[in-house]
Design an enzyme around this catalytic site. Structure first.
Site, mmCIF file in Angstrom:
data_model
loop_
_atom_site.group_PDB
_atom_site.id
_atom_site.type_symbol
_atom_site.label_atom_id
_atom_site.label_comp_id
_atom_site.label_asym_id
_atom_site.label_seq_id
_atom_site.Cartn_x
_atom_site.Cartn_y
_atom_site.Cartn_z
ATOM 1 N N LYS A 98 11.989 -0.565 -11.874
ATOM 2 C CA LYS A 98 10.388 -0.058 -11.714
ATOM 3 C C LYS A 98 9.424 -0.741 -10.717
ATOM 4 O O LYS A 98 8.672 0.267 -10.292
ATOM 5 C CB LYS A 98 9.865 -0.524 -13.382
ATOM 6 C CG LYS A 98 10.705 -0.003 -14.463
ATOM 7 C CD LYS A 98 10.851 1.717 -14.398
ATOM 8 C CE LYS A 98 11.598 1.909 -15.656
ATOM 9 N NZ LYS A 98 11.876 3.507 -15.788
ATOM 10 N N ASN A 121 20.585 20.997 -26.005
ATOM 11 C CA ASN A 121 19.630 21.249 -25.023
ATOM 12 C C ASN A 121 20.343 21.947 -23.867
ATOM 13 O O ASN A 121 19.484 22.558 -22.754
ATOM 14 C CB ASN A 121 19.292 19.954 -24.289
ATOM 15 C CG ASN A 121 18.186 19.440 -25.516
ATOM 16 O OD1 ASN A 121 17.668 20.102 -26.242
ATOM 17 N ND2 ASN A 121 18.224 17.932 -25.442
ATOM 18 N N HIS A 168 9.909 8.941 -11.883
ATOM 19 C CA HIS A 168 10.577 8.790 -13.032
ATOM 20 C C HIS A 168 11.435 9.783 -13.509
ATOM 21 O O HIS A 168 11.208 10.520 -14.426
ATOM 22 C CB HIS A 168 9.485 8.188 -14.055
ATOM 23 C CG HIS A 168 10.057 7.553 -15.186
ATOM 24 N ND1 HIS A 168 9.390 7.078 -16.203
ATOM 25 C CD2 HIS A 168 11.071 6.859 -15.421
ATOM 26 C CE1 HIS A 168 9.834 6.499 -17.004
ATOM 27 N NE2 HIS A 168 11.216 6.197 -16.728
ATOM 28 N N ASP A 227 17.164 7.721 -14.243
ATOM 29 C CA ASP A 227 15.660 6.946 -14.581
ATOM 30 C C ASP A 227 15.008 7.233 -13.152
ATOM 31 O O ASP A 227 13.911 7.712 -13.284
ATOM 32 C CB ASP A 227 16.099 5.656 -14.608
ATOM 33 C CG ASP A 227 14.550 4.822 -15.438
ATOM 34 O OD1 ASP A 227 14.207 5.564 -16.242
ATOM 35 O OD2 ASP A 227 14.486 3.798 -14.864
ATOM 36 N N ARG A 242 8.614 -4.018 -21.406
ATOM 37 C CA ARG A 242 7.961 -4.177 -20.267
ATOM 38 C C ARG A 242 6.417 -4.507 -20.818
ATOM 39 O O ARG A 242 6.153 -4.170 -22.024
ATOM 40 C CB ARG A 242 7.767 -2.798 -19.740
ATOM 41 C CG ARG A 242 8.814 -2.644 -18.805
ATOM 42 C CD ARG A 242 8.644 -1.347 -17.895
ATOM 43 N NE ARG A 242 8.824 -0.018 -18.660
ATOM 44 C CZ ARG A 242 7.853 0.761 -19.160
ATOM 45 N NH1 ARG A 242 6.563 0.033 -18.625
ATOM 46 N NH2 ARG A 242 7.850 1.653 -19.864
ATOM 47 N N GLY A 259 23.300 18.078 -27.220
ATOM 48 C CA GLY A 259 24.302 19.005 -26.590
ATOM 49 C C GLY A 259 23.731 20.433 -26.454
ATOM 50 O O GLY A 259 23.984 21.013 -25.633
ATOM 51 N N ARG A 310 19.092 -3.094 -25.136
ATOM 52 C CA ARG A 310 19.540 -2.336 -23.843
ATOM 53 C C ARG A 310 21.068 -2.556 -23.581
ATOM 54 O O ARG A 310 21.802 -3.556 -23.800
ATOM 55 C CB ARG A 310 18.876 -2.794 -22.734
ATOM 56 C CG ARG A 310 17.234 -2.385 -23.006
ATOM 57 C CD ARG A 310 17.114 -0.974 -22.701
ATOM 58 N NE ARG A 310 15.734 -0.530 -22.685
ATOM 59 C CZ ARG A 310 14.844 0.487 -21.802
ATOM 60 N NH1 ARG A 310 15.788 0.990 -21.095
ATOM 61 N NH2 ARG A 310 13.750 0.823 -22.146
ATOM 62 N N SER A 341 9.450 6.995 -21.034
ATOM 63 C CA SER A 341 10.376 6.034 -21.738
ATOM 64 C C SER A 341 11.047 6.455 -23.169
ATOM 65 O O SER A 341 10.214 6.767 -24.039
ATOM 66 C CB SER A 341 10.062 4.533 -21.604
ATOM 67 O OG SER A 341 9.636 4.496 -20.705
ATOM 68 N N ALA A 342 12.471 6.322 -23.537
ATOM 69 C CA ALA A 342 12.961 6.605 -24.685
ATOM 70 C C ALA A 342 12.754 7.983 -25.258
ATOM 71 O O ALA A 342 12.358 8.011 -26.702
ATOM 72 C CB ALA A 342 12.546 5.487 -25.564
ATOM 73 N N CYS A 343 12.736 9.243 -24.551
ATOM 74 C CA CYS A 343 12.543 10.297 -25.109
ATOM 75 C C CYS A 343 13.930 11.110 -25.046
ATOM 76 O O CYS A 343 13.627 12.421 -24.782
ATOM 77 C CB CYS A 343 11.618 11.270 -24.237
ATOM 78 S SG CYS A 343 9.716 10.720 -24.814
ATOM 79 N N GLY A 344 15.028 10.523 -24.832
ATOM 80 C CA GLY A 344 16.227 11.173 -24.602
ATOM 81 C C GLY A 344 16.523 11.511 -23.110
ATOM 82 O O GLY A 344 17.599 12.278 -22.861
ATOM 83 N N LYS A 345 16.045 10.850 -22.166
ATOM 84 C CA LYS A 345 16.201 11.187 -20.820
ATOM 85 C C LYS A 345 17.773 10.829 -20.392
ATOM 86 O O LYS A 345 18.336 11.817 -19.748
ATOM 87 C CB LYS A 345 15.369 10.375 -20.020
ATOM 88 C CG LYS A 345 14.993 10.632 -18.648
ATOM 89 C CD LYS A 345 13.565 10.398 -18.154
ATOM 90 C CE LYS A 345 13.727 9.576 -16.800
ATOM 91 N NZ LYS A 345 13.691 7.940 -17.216
ATOM 92 N N THR A 346 18.288 9.779 -20.781
ATOM 93 C CA THR A 346 19.450 9.153 -20.563
ATOM 94 C C THR A 346 20.529 10.281 -21.226
ATOM 95 O O THR A 346 21.616 10.700 -20.507
ATOM 96 C CB THR A 346 19.980 7.863 -21.071
ATOM 97 O OG1 THR A 346 18.972 6.826 -20.470
ATOM 98 C CG2 THR A 346 21.254 7.604 -20.542
ATOM 99 N N ASN A 347 20.233 10.582 -22.561
ATOM 100 C CA ASN A 347 21.174 11.656 -23.165
ATOM 101 C C ASN A 347 21.035 12.900 -22.382
ATOM 102 O O ASN A 347 22.341 13.438 -22.215
ATOM 103 C CB ASN A 347 20.469 11.756 -24.388
ATOM 104 C CG ASN A 347 20.625 10.625 -25.534
ATOM 105 O OD1 ASN A 347 21.147 9.664 -25.186
ATOM 106 N ND2 ASN A 347 20.072 10.725 -26.655
ATOM 107 N N TYR A 367 12.886 -9.786 -18.770
ATOM 108 C CA TYR A 367 13.305 -8.349 -19.235
ATOM 109 C C TYR A 367 13.462 -7.289 -18.073
ATOM 110 O O TYR A 367 12.765 -7.543 -17.058
ATOM 111 C CB TYR A 367 12.020 -7.554 -20.164
ATOM 112 C CG TYR A 367 12.213 -6.335 -20.564
ATOM 113 C CD1 TYR A 367 13.327 -5.895 -21.511
ATOM 114 C CD2 TYR A 367 11.771 -5.211 -19.851
ATOM 115 C CE1 TYR A 367 13.561 -4.665 -21.818
ATOM 116 C CE2 TYR A 367 11.922 -3.904 -19.983
ATOM 117 C CZ TYR A 367 12.878 -3.669 -21.117
ATOM 118 O OH TYR A 367 12.972 -2.479 -21.530
#
Ligand code: OXD
Ligand code: MN
Length: 591
Positions: free
Chosen positions: A210, A501, A230, A277, A73, A499, A374, A252-258, A201
């Protein structure tokens, strides 16, 4: 007679001058045809738009390589253009709508010559949901058309839904010639219009994500009494068989998807995924807060995704897909025709092409996969998908977690004293930067509610809106902050994350259901160490204590920094936030 959608599309065609117009119907056959076209007819630089990957190990998977300058982005080139500058706030770039339209018209004229203009009718949210929105996007690249089919609910039914209404959400997109000097992502919230030129992108080009579902939708939420956030949405089943739904905001990219699809380290707890997201939060008929996922796919960061960090995502990617799965800017194992990225399980393959298609070896000292490479994959492929995902009403939310990446200071988990205090947690949130946005990595950036790049209006007014929403929700969720990234004196992470968490989430659930007490500190309520389930946990008892430590001397500079940040919003900062700041400062002083 032409419908409003047809008229609007004709107007765009007159401006962009495409060689042909293709109306997408969202069918599987069509996605196959678009991919075929992308493999044969369309190119970006020297590369075909799609390359088929090893179909045995990665069913329905394709590789896409972007233009080398077009990998993340671009916040500097992103504008929100309501009539008044003050409405956009210091958190957004702004131009008058007239100026912005003149610029975009100039950049768009003739930009699709010789190309196909794809028309994408899509829904954000389930078509039967009272909270969903019908949208139309045009684009000139098959990659975006196929991605939108995975990420949204696309199909002809959307045209029927819009019918003769003029009020559909509009997205205009062209990759132009990828010139970063001519790249702009413009938002016109008063018209429900996004206009993006020069970038393919995801965050700049899949305009439902977004651009609409956060920037424009947050504006709509302000006007209409709801929230576009978000946030992850997930259900957690506890040992009593009760499922509790929570949302979690993280930059973004702090483990949200995990987190959204976490494989629980505690066997009696199970996680169900609803979204990773974007959450739209509305007050339901019973006065509680309900969440729907506006999207239907994951657009996740590939590097670091593995059977250790996120086994359910690896299963999602390798599963037998109904929808295609796209890998963008990952490396390619030329022996097996498989995608590869740093952090994937197993050893580094012998023969790799990097994300730009050049031969690569570890000795080169560069990354083989672009750090923000991605995957785009359907949520329906996710083994932990909640059965409530398609529930048009959404799920009732009991807790909101506000996370971030802070190496010091912020405890593993803290509960707010009340709603307003929780909104203050959100307002002062910060995170150390990663590769998801262009710019420097590893510096602290204040990112309230992880919405700084996505709030489509003045962030001071956003805090006011959150405070007001708390007054309208009859049983408001509890609000927590979370930080799994605290390090010790040697710079080593103290919490294993992933795991494990679930142990944090278990405490959150125990608090929601009134099963445990808490320890009061000047910054909020933290767990008593004995209330964190440590069965099988590999963290020394001393470190566990440190994870909840409050150190008054560290808070001096932090308070100054928070004040400076909030002052940037001037008179837009609500009284309740100022009061919470003063209260925190005096509690810290007294401690
Ligand atoms: C994303 C982001 O891509 O937040 O989700 O940047
Ligand atoms: Mn995001």
């Amino acid at each position: 007679m032409a419908t409003p959608v047809e008229k609007w599309v004709e107007e765009q065609a007159r401006l962009f001058e495409p060689k042909s117009i293709y109306w997408c119907d969202g069918s599987e056959g069509e996605a196959r045809r678009l991919i075929e076209m992308g493999m044969r007819e369309e190119k970006i630089g020297a590369h075909d738009i799609f390359r088929e990957l090893n179909q045995k190990n990665w069913p329905k998977s394709y590789l896409h390589r972007s233009h080398p300058t077009d990998v993340a982005r671009t916040e500097k080139l992103t504008f929100v253009c309501p009539s008044e500058k003050d409405q956009a706030g210091p958190n957004n770039n702004w131009m008058t709508p007239k100026e912005a339209k003149a610029l975009m018209t100039k950049l768009s004229r003739g930009a699709m010559r010789g190309k196909t203009m794809y028309v994408l009718p899509y829904m954000m949210g389930h078509p039967d949901s009272p909270y969903a929105r019908a949208c139309i996007q045009i684009t000139d690249v098959s990659y975006v058309a196929v991605s939108m089919r995975v990420m949204t609910r696309m199909g002809k039914h959307v045209l029927d839904k819009i019918g003769s209404r003029e009020t559909f959400v509009k997205g205009i997109h062209s990759v132009g010639d990828f010139d970063p000097e001519k790249r702009f992502i413009m938002h016109f919230p008063e018209e429900g219009l996004v206009w993006s030129v020069g970038s393919g992108y995801g965050g700049n080009a899949l305009l439902g994500k977004k651009c609409f579902a956060l920037r424009i939708a947050s504006w709509l939420g302000l006007k209409q009494g709801w929230l576009a956030e978000h946030m992850v949405i997930m259900g957690i089943e506890d040992l009593h068989g009760q499922v509790t739904y929570i949302t979690a905001a993280m930059p973004s990219a702090c483990g949200k998807t995990n987190l959204a699809m976490l494989e629980s380290a505690l066997p009696e707890y199970k996680v169900y995924t609803i979204g990773d997201d974007i959450a739209w939060l509305n007050i339901g008929p019973d006065g509680r807060l309900y969440a729907i996922n506006a999207e239907a796919g994951f657009f996740g960061v590939a590097p670091g995704t593995s059977m250790k960090s996120n086994p359910n995502m690896v299963r999602t990617l390798k599963g037998s897909n109904f929808y295609p799965t796209l890998f963008t800017n990952v490396a390619l194992n030329t022996d097996t025709n498989e995608p590869w990225w740093e952090g994937l399980d197993g050893s580094v393959p012998e023969h790799l092409l990097d994300w730009q298609g050049n031969p690569w070896s570890p000795s080169m000292g560069t990354k083989a996969a672009q750090p923000n490479s991605r995957f785009t994959v359907s949520l329906y492929n996710c083994p932990t998908l909640s059965k409530e995902f398609d529930n048009p009403q959404g799920v009732p939310i009991s807790a909101i977690i506000l996370g971030g990446r802070r190496s010091r200071l912020i405890p593993l988990v803290t509960e707010a004293f009340n709603w307003d205090h929780g909104v203050f947690f959100g307002a002062r949130m910060g995170s150390e930067t990663t590769a998801a946005a262009a710019g420097k990595v590893g510096v602290l950036r204040r990112d309230p509610f992880a919405m700084l790049p996505f709030c489509g209006y003045n962030m001071g007014d956003y805090f006011r809106h959150w405070i007001n929403m708390g007054k309208l929700i009859s049983r408001p969720p509890k609000i927590f902050s979370m930080n799994a990234f605290r390090v010790d004196e040697n710079g080593k992470f103290m919490w294993p994350g992933f795991g494990d968490n679930i142990r944090v989430l278990k405490w959150v659930l125990d608090r929601v259901h009134g099963r445990v007490g808490a320890r009061e500190t000047p910054i909020g309520l933290v767990p008593k160490v004995e209330d964190i389930n440590s069965y099988g946990l590999d963290v020394p008892a001393d470190d566990l204590k440190k994870l909840f430590e409050f150190k008054p001397d560290e808070w001096g500079p932090e308070l100054e920094d928070i004040k400076k940040f909030l002052d940037g919003f001037g008179r837009h900062i609500p009284y309740e936030i100022r009061q919470n700041y003063e209260d925190l400062a005096s509690r810290v002083r007294r401690s």
